[in-house]
Design an enzyme around this catalytic site. Structure first.
Site, PDB file in Angstrom:
ATOM      1  N   HIS A  18      -3.325  -2.732  -5.538  1.00 44.94           N
ATOM      2  CA  HIS A  18      -3.616  -3.151  -6.909  1.00 44.94           C
ATOM      3  C   HIS A  18      -4.501  -4.390  -6.905  1.00 44.94           C
ATOM      4  O   HIS A  18      -4.422  -5.233  -6.007  1.00 44.94           O
ATOM      5  CB  HIS A  18      -2.330  -3.399  -7.705  1.00 44.94           C
ATOM      6  CG  HIS A  18      -1.460  -4.514  -7.196  1.00 44.94           C
ATOM      7  ND1 HIS A  18      -1.682  -5.837  -7.509  1.00 44.94           N
ATOM      8  CD2 HIS A  18      -0.361  -4.496  -6.409  1.00 44.94           C
ATOM      9  CE1 HIS A  18      -0.749  -6.586  -6.949  1.00 44.94           C
ATOM     10  NE2 HIS A  18       0.053  -5.801  -6.268  1.00 44.94           N
TER      11      HIS A  18
ATOM     12  N   ASP B 185      -4.811  -6.549  -9.677  1.00 42.98           N
ATOM     13  CA  ASP B 185      -4.375  -7.625 -10.570  1.00 42.98           C
ATOM     14  C   ASP B 185      -3.429  -8.580  -9.846  1.00 42.98           C
ATOM     15  O   ASP B 185      -2.806  -8.235  -8.831  1.00 42.98           O
ATOM     16  CB  ASP B 185      -3.713  -7.065 -11.831  1.00 42.98           C
ATOM     17  CG  ASP B 185      -2.485  -6.207 -11.537  1.00 42.98           C
ATOM     18  OD1 ASP B 185      -2.535  -5.401 -10.591  1.00 42.98           O
ATOM     19  OD2 ASP B 185      -1.477  -6.341 -12.262  1.00 42.98           O
TER      20      ASP B 185
ATOM     21  N   ASP C 161      -0.489 -11.002  -2.196  1.00 46.61           N
ATOM     22  CA  ASP C 161      -0.143  -9.901  -3.105  1.00 46.61           C
ATOM     23  C   ASP C 161      -1.315  -9.592  -4.019  1.00 46.61           C
ATOM     24  O   ASP C 161      -1.351 -10.049  -5.146  1.00 46.61           O
ATOM     25  CB  ASP C 161       1.083 -10.305  -3.914  1.00 46.61           C
ATOM     26  CG  ASP C 161       1.607  -9.193  -4.807  1.00 46.61           C
ATOM     27  OD1 ASP C 161       1.281  -8.017  -4.542  1.00 46.61           O
ATOM     28  OD2 ASP C 161       2.320  -9.498  -5.771  1.00 46.61           O
TER      29      ASP C 161
ATOM     30  N   GLU D 264      -0.709  -3.345 -12.083  1.00 43.40           N
ATOM     31  CA  GLU D 264       0.504  -3.059 -11.320  1.00 43.40           C
ATOM     32  C   GLU D 264       1.573  -4.106 -11.603  1.00 43.40           C
ATOM     33  O   GLU D 264       2.765  -3.783 -11.689  1.00 43.40           O
ATOM     34  CB  GLU D 264       0.173  -3.030  -9.824  1.00 43.40           C
ATOM     35  CG  GLU D 264       1.325  -2.560  -8.942  1.00 43.40           C
ATOM     36  CD  GLU D 264       2.275  -3.670  -8.495  1.00 43.40           C
ATOM     37  OE1 GLU D 264       3.351  -3.361  -7.949  1.00 43.40           O
ATOM     38  OE2 GLU D 264       1.947  -4.866  -8.706  1.00 43.40           O
ATOM     39  N   GLU D 265       1.156  -5.360 -11.753  1.00 41.56           N
ATOM     40  CA  GLU D 265       2.106  -6.457 -11.912  1.00 41.56           C
ATOM     41  C   GLU D 265       2.880  -6.392 -13.224  1.00 41.56           C
ATOM     42  O   GLU D 265       3.885  -7.085 -13.383  1.00 41.56           O
ATOM     43  CB  GLU D 265       1.380  -7.809 -11.808  1.00 41.56           C
ATOM     44  CG  GLU D 265       0.763  -8.099 -10.445  1.00 41.56           C
ATOM     45  CD  GLU D 265       1.782  -8.409  -9.365  1.00 41.56           C
ATOM     46  OE1 GLU D 265       3.001  -8.307  -9.654  1.00 41.56           O
ATOM     47  OE2 GLU D 265       1.381  -8.730  -8.244  1.00 41.56           O
TER      48      GLU D 265
ATOM     49  N   GLU E 282       1.086  -3.327   0.120  1.00 43.25           N
ATOM     50  CA  GLU E 282       1.845  -4.478  -0.390  1.00 43.25           C
ATOM     51  C   GLU E 282       2.319  -5.336   0.790  1.00 43.25           C
ATOM     52  O   GLU E 282       2.501  -4.834   1.908  1.00 43.25           O
ATOM     53  CB  GLU E 282       3.053  -4.008  -1.195  1.00 43.25           C
ATOM     54  CG  GLU E 282       2.726  -3.390  -2.534  1.00 43.25           C
ATOM     55  CD  GLU E 282       2.520  -4.425  -3.636  1.00 43.25           C
ATOM     56  OE1 GLU E 282       2.521  -5.638  -3.341  1.00 43.25           O
ATOM     57  OE2 GLU E 282       2.339  -4.007  -4.798  1.00 43.25           O
TER      58      GLU E 282
ATOM     59  N   HIS F 130       3.302 -14.756  -5.660  1.00 47.22           N
ATOM     60  CA  HIS F 130       3.717 -15.214  -6.990  1.00 47.22           C
ATOM     61  C   HIS F 130       4.030 -16.699  -7.040  1.00 47.22           C
ATOM     62  O   HIS F 130       4.532 -17.181  -8.065  1.00 47.22           O
ATOM     63  CB  HIS F 130       4.930 -14.411  -7.499  1.00 47.22           C
ATOM     64  CG  HIS F 130       4.665 -12.963  -7.703  1.00 47.22           C
ATOM     65  ND1 HIS F 130       5.437 -12.170  -8.539  1.00 47.22           N
ATOM     66  CD2 HIS F 130       3.721 -12.130  -7.195  1.00 47.22           C
ATOM     67  CE1 HIS F 130       4.975 -10.929  -8.529  1.00 47.22           C
ATOM     68  NE2 HIS F 130       3.937 -10.881  -7.711  1.00 47.22           N
TER      69      HIS F 130
END
Length: 383
Positions: free
Chosen positions: A71, A73, A103, A135-136, A163, A355
């Site tokens: 992903h 985003d 990520d 995706e997030e 991931e 994150h």
């Protein structure tokens, strides 16, 4: 870390692809990178036209082959205390810092840096590339790509989602359903509270039931997951205007994270039935306009691939790691699995760094990913 990998990672990190923003600049960069090598890419836009998935394939025509998925985003940096610029590559002490480095732009950078190696080989099967948006916020964007692949006569057989797993192969994760509950009662002066219907109090009763349902889910356990049972929790709540007014409205969001074999529909119906049969009749006796509405916000299925199968054995060889595990976070893997694409997860970095402020991926992890992709290329090479 070679220059191709460094340049690709620096370029990807420079794009602010926070989920609330467009990802088109990054997607255009990937499309141009492919086009420079003679590889065409298809874009699948969202309704606004501000975001897109990218799909491309290398090698021979036909069905089968391996797909590399990721992903584009990232999560916001708002409120986080960064010591390095979040959207610039900072390299120091064997680490690459930047939002999305772990990520999961590190994996995408490895894929882009490996393109020339794949293109230099006569491949015996196609290599598919799938890069998605949103995706997030619940694996929302990839669904148009899933629909395309499901209808395609040239669907990949296998998929590796990159991931961050510290380059340890992962065969399973839980599914997730996010829900919003909106409770409408009747407002009145708090001095005459019995004349109204307190939306916060009704929501509290429903939340109490959700907590009890969550506790009951502990009865079914699968030791392969951590925690080993499905979980149910309320994450946000809003309601009321001021203390001397009985609140008319209350809203809360909750999520269900389920073991792959869990009865998701049964859990949600249990909650809906309590609202419909236990709470609403009494609420409507005082205020016929009372309502409790449940709205899905997003969902994705769990993933559980056979860790003893041929695909798992091959990935263990490519990644030089025979330790298979599950992870607590979710991916688009369950969606691919539902349309017949066997899926495993393996990528550089750790979600321990994702994150967070000063997110990073270790260069050693990126180099291991490059080695995995090199081994995959050798395996796909025509004899």
């Amino acid at each position: 870390m070679n220059n191709a990998l460094r340049d690709a990672l620096a370029a990807l990190l420079a794009f602010d692809t926070t989920s609330r923003e467009s990802n088109l600049a990054l997607i255009s960069f990937i499309r141009d990178t492919l086009a420079q090598r003679g590889v065409a890419a298809e874009l699948f836009y969202d309704e606004s036209g501000a975001k897109a998935n990218l799909y491309a394939r290398l090698g021979p025509a036909g069905d089968g082959g391996v797909m590399l998925s990721g992903h584009t985003d990232v999560v916001p940096v708002d409120g986080q205390r960064w010591t390095v610029p979040p959207f610039t590559l900072t390299e120091r002490d064997g680490r690459c810092y930047g939002r999305g480095s772990a990520d999961m732009k590190g994996f995408i950078a490895c894929v882009l840096a490996s393109l020339d190696r794949f293109l230099a080989q006569p491949l015996r099967m196609p290599l598919h590339l799938a890069f998605s948006y949103d995706e997030e916020v619940g694996c929302l964007g990839v669904r148009s790509l899933v629909a395309h692949l499901s209808a395609s006569s040239e669907k990949p057989a296998l998929c590796i989602i990159g991931e961050p797993t510290a380059m340890q192969p992962v065969y399973g994760h839980k599914g997730k359903v996010a829900m919003r509950c909106q409770v409408r009662g009747r407002a009145c002066h708090s001095a005459y509270a019995p004349q109204g219907v307190n939306a916060i109090e009704q929501a509290a009763q429903l939340i109490g039931h959700i907590v009890r349902v969550g506790e009951s889910l502990r009865q079914t356990q699968d030791a392969r997951f951590d925690p080993p049972f499905s979980t149910l929790q309320v994450g946000t709540i809003q309601g009321g205007a001021t203390l001397n007014i009985v609140p008319q409205d209350c809203q809360f969001d909750f999520e269900l994270r389920t073991l792959p074999a869990a009865d998701v529909d049964g859990v949600l119906e249990n909650i809906a039935a309590f609202a419909r049969d236990q709470l609403l009749p009494a609420m409507r006796e005082r205020a016929p306009e009372s309502e409790i509405a449940l709205q899905p916000l997003g969902a994705y299925p769990g993933l559980l691939t056979d860790p003893q199968g041929d695909f798992a054995r091959w990935l263990a060889q490519w990644s030089s790691s025979e330790t298979f595990s599950t992870v607590a976070f979710g991916t688009e893997g369950g969606l691919f699995d539902e349309i017949g694409i066997a899926t495993l997860v393996c990528g550089p970095g750790s979600m321990e760094q994702g994150h967070k402020a000063d997110e990073f991926v270790a260069i050693e992890q990126l180099e291991r990913c490059m080695q995995m992709l090199g081994n995959l290329c050798d395996w796909m090479r025509a004899d």
